[in-house]
Motif scaffolding. Sequence first.
Motif, PDB file in Angstrom:
ATOM      1  N   VAL A  56       0.361 -10.149  15.902  1.00 17.99           N
ATOM      2  CA  VAL A  56       1.293  -9.294  15.162  1.00 17.99           C
ATOM      3  C   VAL A  56       1.749  -9.987  13.881  1.00 17.99           C
ATOM      4  N   PHE A  85      -5.590   0.790  11.648  1.00 15.04           N
ATOM      5  CA  PHE A  85      -4.220   0.771  12.176  1.00 15.04           C
ATOM      6  C   PHE A  85      -3.192   0.754  11.049  1.00 15.04           C
ATOM      7  N   TYR A  86      -3.414  -0.122  10.065  1.00 12.27           N
ATOM      8  CA  TYR A  86      -2.451  -0.268   8.971  1.00 12.27           C
ATOM      9  C   TYR A  86      -2.746   0.653   7.788  1.00 12.27           C
ATOM     10  N   THR A  91       1.966   6.418  13.385  1.00 11.90           N
ATOM     11  CA  THR A  91       1.028   5.368  13.768  1.00 11.90           C
ATOM     12  C   THR A  91       1.455   4.731  15.079  1.00 11.90           C
ATOM     13  N   ARG A 119       5.366   6.515   9.371  1.00 14.77           N
ATOM     14  CA  ARG A 119       5.419   5.497   8.316  1.00 14.77           C
ATOM     15  C   ARG A 119       5.874   6.144   7.022  1.00 14.77           C
ATOM     16  N   GLU A 139       0.727  -8.126  10.488  1.00 17.52           N
ATOM     17  CA  GLU A 139       1.799  -7.537   9.684  1.00 17.52           C
ATOM     18  C   GLU A 139       1.911  -8.223   8.333  1.00 17.52           C
ATOM     19  N   ASP A 171       2.669   1.971  17.743  1.00 13.43           N
ATOM     20  CA  ASP A 171       3.612   0.871  17.657  1.00 13.43           C
ATOM     21  C   ASP A 171       2.842  -0.444  17.588  1.00 13.43           C
ATOM     22  N   THR A 172       3.157  -1.263  16.597  1.00 13.95           N
ATOM     23  CA  THR A 172       2.377  -2.478  16.333  1.00 13.95           C
ATOM     24  C   THR A 172       2.309  -3.402  17.537  1.00 13.95           C
ATOM     25  N   ARG A 173       3.458  -3.827  18.026  1.00 10.20           N
ATOM     26  CA  ARG A 173       3.461  -4.791  19.117  1.00 10.20           C
ATOM     27  C   ARG A 173       2.907  -4.187  20.400  1.00 10.20           C
ATOM     28  N   GLY A 194      -7.855  -3.119  12.470  1.00 12.48           N
ATOM     29  CA  GLY A 194      -6.702  -3.428  11.622  1.00 12.48           C
ATOM     30  C   GLY A 194      -6.662  -2.566  10.378  1.00 12.48           C
ATOM     31  N   THR A 216       0.683  -1.886  20.704  1.00 10.20           N
ATOM     32  CA  THR A 216      -0.773  -1.782  20.596  1.00 10.20           C
ATOM     33  C   THR A 216      -1.434  -3.138  20.786  1.00 10.20           C
ATOM     34  N   ALA A 217      -0.904  -4.155  20.107  1.00  9.21           N
ATOM     35  CA  ALA A 217      -1.461  -5.503  20.263  1.00  9.21           C
ATOM     36  C   ALA A 217      -1.329  -5.978  21.704  1.00  9.21           C
TER      37      ALA A 217
END
Length: 229
Positions: free
Chosen positions: A218, A167-168, A107, A94, A222, A109-111, A164, A113-114
């Motif tokens: 997501v 994660f973020y 970090t 990031r 996001e 990957d967002t999608r 969250g 991980t979800a």
Amino acid sequence: MTAQRTYGGISAQERRAQRRAALLEAALEIIGTEGLGKLTVSGLCARAGLNERYYYENFDSRDAVLAALIDRIAEELADAILAAVRAAPDGPVRTDGPVRTDGPVRTPDTRATAHAAITAGVHLLTDDPRKAKVALIAGMATPELRARTTETVRVFARMVAAEGIDFYRISDAAPDPAIDFRAMYLVGGLVQTLTAWLQGDLDLTRDQLIEHTVDVFVLLGEDLANKLR
């Protein structure tokens, strides 16, 4: 001589735990295959192969059995989801200036991980439909059980909020109420959607259900993370 004797290398406490587990497994089978109305003390003990006195050693009502069973399924669900999150693939480093200032990090990957977390949760409840029937349908049978289910939803919402934030890499010095709101909205919405799907009210395959759920998680995650950076 102690009051807690050991037979065959198994302590009295371990034997009691085994009997409790057998009763819960019997309850899962009865509810999942015959319906909640068939859950009686005699039927439960017969299915577990235990004397009725062992039922009263562990439980004082049918609701107590159901509450314990819901708690057991919730624990399995949390373990499966967290394991999936931990095993999710890494994404890029990031560089977009997150709120925390301890440097850019790689970090997940967002999608991905979800998708991993939601797939793990949905599969745990639907690979064994008995668990979904207990957690999502039988859990609403009485006011006491509805209260228990509501508290379980809150627990999972807090878990989603905590994951969250981590994660973020959102600063948790002064948590934004929007985090808890969105977490509760996501978890509560998923419970209602999954219940409707199980009852045949949504014309979706399981994979489609998962993909649509991932889209929503997501999108809201996001969007909020970008607002808080």
